[in-house]
Design a protein around this motif. Sequence first.
Motif, PDB file in Angstrom:
ATOM      1  N   ASN A   1       0.830  -1.207   0.000  1.00 11.39           N
ATOM      2  CA  ASN A   1       0.000   0.000   0.000  1.00 11.39           C
ATOM      3  C   ASN A   1       0.864   1.256   0.000  1.00 11.39           C
ATOM      4  O   ASN A   1       0.595   2.215  -0.722  1.00 11.39           O
ATOM      5  CB  ASN A   1      -0.925   0.006   1.226  1.00 11.39           C
TER       6      ASN A   1
ATOM      7  N   ALA B   1      -5.631  -4.821  -9.307  1.00  2.82           N
ATOM      8  CA  ALA B   1      -5.514  -5.777  -8.205  1.00  2.82           C
ATOM      9  C   ALA B   1      -6.098  -7.105  -8.649  1.00  2.82           C
ATOM     10  O   ALA B   1      -6.976  -7.159  -9.516  1.00  2.82           O
ATOM     11  CB  ALA B   1      -6.257  -5.259  -6.975  1.00  2.82           C
TER      12      ALA B   1
ATOM     13  N   THR C   1      -7.910  -9.226  -6.791  1.00  3.89           N
ATOM     14  CA  THR C   1      -9.226  -9.505  -6.200  1.00  3.89           C
ATOM     15  C   THR C   1      -9.934  -8.207  -5.860  1.00  3.89           C
ATOM     16  O   THR C   1      -9.299  -7.169  -5.679  1.00  3.89           O
ATOM     17  CB  THR C   1      -9.099 -10.344  -4.917  1.00  3.89           C
TER      18      THR C   1
ATOM     19  N   ASP D   1     -11.464  -7.571  -3.059  1.00  2.00           N
ATOM     20  CA  ASP D   1     -11.126  -7.183  -1.686  1.00  2.00           C
ATOM     21  C   ASP D   1      -9.822  -6.394  -1.655  1.00  2.00           C
ATOM     22  O   ASP D   1      -9.695  -5.401  -0.937  1.00  2.00           O
ATOM     23  CB  ASP D   1     -11.003  -8.420  -0.792  1.00  2.00           C
ATOM     24  N   ARG D   2      -8.859  -6.859  -2.444  1.00  2.00           N
ATOM     25  CA  ARG D   2      -7.583  -6.129  -2.503  1.00  2.00           C
ATOM     26  C   ARG D   2      -7.767  -4.764  -3.172  1.00  2.00           C
ATOM     27  O   ARG D   2      -7.163  -3.775  -2.753  1.00  2.00           O
ATOM     28  CB  ARG D   2      -6.556  -6.973  -3.265  1.00  2.00           C
TER      29      ARG D   2
ATOM     30  N   GLU E   1      -9.097  -2.440  -0.634  1.00  2.00           N
ATOM     31  CA  GLU E   1      -8.057  -2.083   0.341  1.00  2.00           C
ATOM     32  C   GLU E   1      -7.125  -1.001  -0.214  1.00  2.00           C
ATOM     33  O   GLU E   1      -6.794  -0.029   0.467  1.00  2.00           O
ATOM     34  CB  GLU E   1      -7.248  -3.332   0.711  1.00  2.00           C
TER      35      GLU E   1
ATOM     36  N   THR F   1     -10.270  -4.351 -10.869  1.00  2.00           N
ATOM     37  CA  THR F   1      -9.962  -5.771 -11.038  1.00  2.00           C
ATOM     38  C   THR F   1     -10.030  -6.105 -12.521  1.00  2.00           C
ATOM     39  O   THR F   1     -10.620  -5.367 -13.316  1.00  2.00           O
ATOM     40  CB  THR F   1     -10.975  -6.643 -10.272  1.00  2.00           C
TER      41      THR F   1
ATOM     42  N   ASP G   1      -0.525  -4.368  -8.902  1.00  2.00           N
ATOM     43  CA  ASP G   1      -0.309  -4.661  -7.493  1.00  2.00           C
ATOM     44  C   ASP G   1       0.314  -6.051  -7.326  1.00  2.00           C
ATOM     45  O   ASP G   1       1.080  -6.287  -6.397  1.00  2.00           O
ATOM     46  CB  ASP G   1      -1.656  -4.585  -6.760  1.00  2.00           C
ATOM     47  N   ASP G   2      -0.009  -6.942  -8.207  1.00  2.00           N
ATOM     48  CA  ASP G   2       0.539  -8.304  -8.253  1.00  2.00           C
ATOM     49  C   ASP G   2       0.656  -8.691  -9.713  1.00  2.00           C
ATOM     50  O   ASP G   2       0.006  -8.106 -10.580  1.00  2.00           O
ATOM     51  CB  ASP G   2      -0.422  -9.311  -7.598  1.00  2.00           C
TER      52      ASP G   2
END
Length: 454
Positions: free
Chosen positions: A235, A254, A256, A258-259, A262, A304, A322-323
């Motif tokens: 973050n 991201a 997901t 949820d991510r 966040e 997403t 992010d990933d």
Amino acid sequence: MAEKANQFGQFNLKSDIISALTAIGFIQPTAVQAKLIPAVLQGHDVVGQSQTGSGKTHTFLIPIINQLEQGKNYVQAVITTPSRELAAQITKAAKQFADKLPYEVTISEFVGGTDKLRQVKQLENNQPQIIIGTPGRIKDLVSSGALKLHAVKTLVVDEADMTLDMGFLNEVDYIAGAMPEKLQTLVFSATMPEKLKPFLKKYLDNPKFEAIPVSTVIAETIDNWLLATKSKDKNDVIYQILSISNPYLALVFANTKDRAKEIASNLRSKGLKVAEIHGDIEPRERRRVMKAIQNLDYQYVVATDLAARGIDIEGVSHVINDDIPGELEFFVHRVGRTGRNGMPGLAITLYGPDEEDEVVELESLGIDFKAKQIKDNQIIDVKDRRARKQRVATTKKLDPTMVGMVKKKKKIVKPGYKRRIKSAIQRKNQMDRRISQREEMRAVRKANKKRGDA
């Protein structure tokens, strides 16, 4: 003179269609249009494996509108798409095209999250010639008897793999089952999952298949940076990147929802105005957010893959991963959002030590990563992240069609590059198999020796 100059004339389209295409700036067909428009006009079923930005929307819109029975108020074509945003984009493209014609083409958009009763009432008085919408809402209108599909000539299933991923294929199956047996079916998909094949076999009759790789999805104008996060808080890293680079418009991906929530929450806590695009955003709010993004009300967008796929956001200067995505082909979709129309773009990918195989896999396709680090509030070069022992990734292979989507800079591509990479992987696999066989043989000999000693 303008009509003669328009290269869509090679398809023997109606003169009004050529004039309309010229009016909206369509002069030269894209690769997918050149390959598939003739087949669609001839009435063939079609499977087009093609990426966002390839021109596939007009690949089906042009023949459909060209072949409409003018003045006939019945549904002649149905276009399904897995997201409301994609439906809105196709509807906009269809209406822009149709508005340039000297006759009326009736087009209706039916998606979830809108007033169903109002749509039912609308259909009582008028059955549009072209329906565009999400599978769930179209199915609801068909099952209620409001939408009549008994005379449909063409069904388009757009983004079929995404339709499958989001669990909408049963609804599309129901919609297709309400149509005549003699039906032209056009399926467009970025990838061809095995689970999609039963649907294709059921509804397509000897289809024409074309896989059109888009060589400019990762363009020469895009820089790919790689940033190791190690033990850092991602973050904080994302906020630092955005603060240092001050992008015109940044798209943060991201894996997901949820991510995504966040990341967005953290950026807002730092005082940034952030838009979110993911499955938990209500339909009305998603439409409002998309309109605000188009109006450049946001400098930062967190999304997403499934929610953002196919959505056209102009002016993206930075993409931040992010990933590395679980499906590596999504990497190409993400990075291709920037560096469009010859403009410079920057894609920054965060990765951890456990993602080295995925990085190597992407590099084997010719993606030229530049290793970076944040130091003294600056993004600087890393001398060589590959000083340690190299490994060749053997997992999570990309779809073979994705290989053609990476446009490599010629100055860094040596002769025989792809062939040598392929040979190296084959040699590694052969060596691994030999070692495994030797170990098995040793184990067998050892076991036999123990039994003999006993």
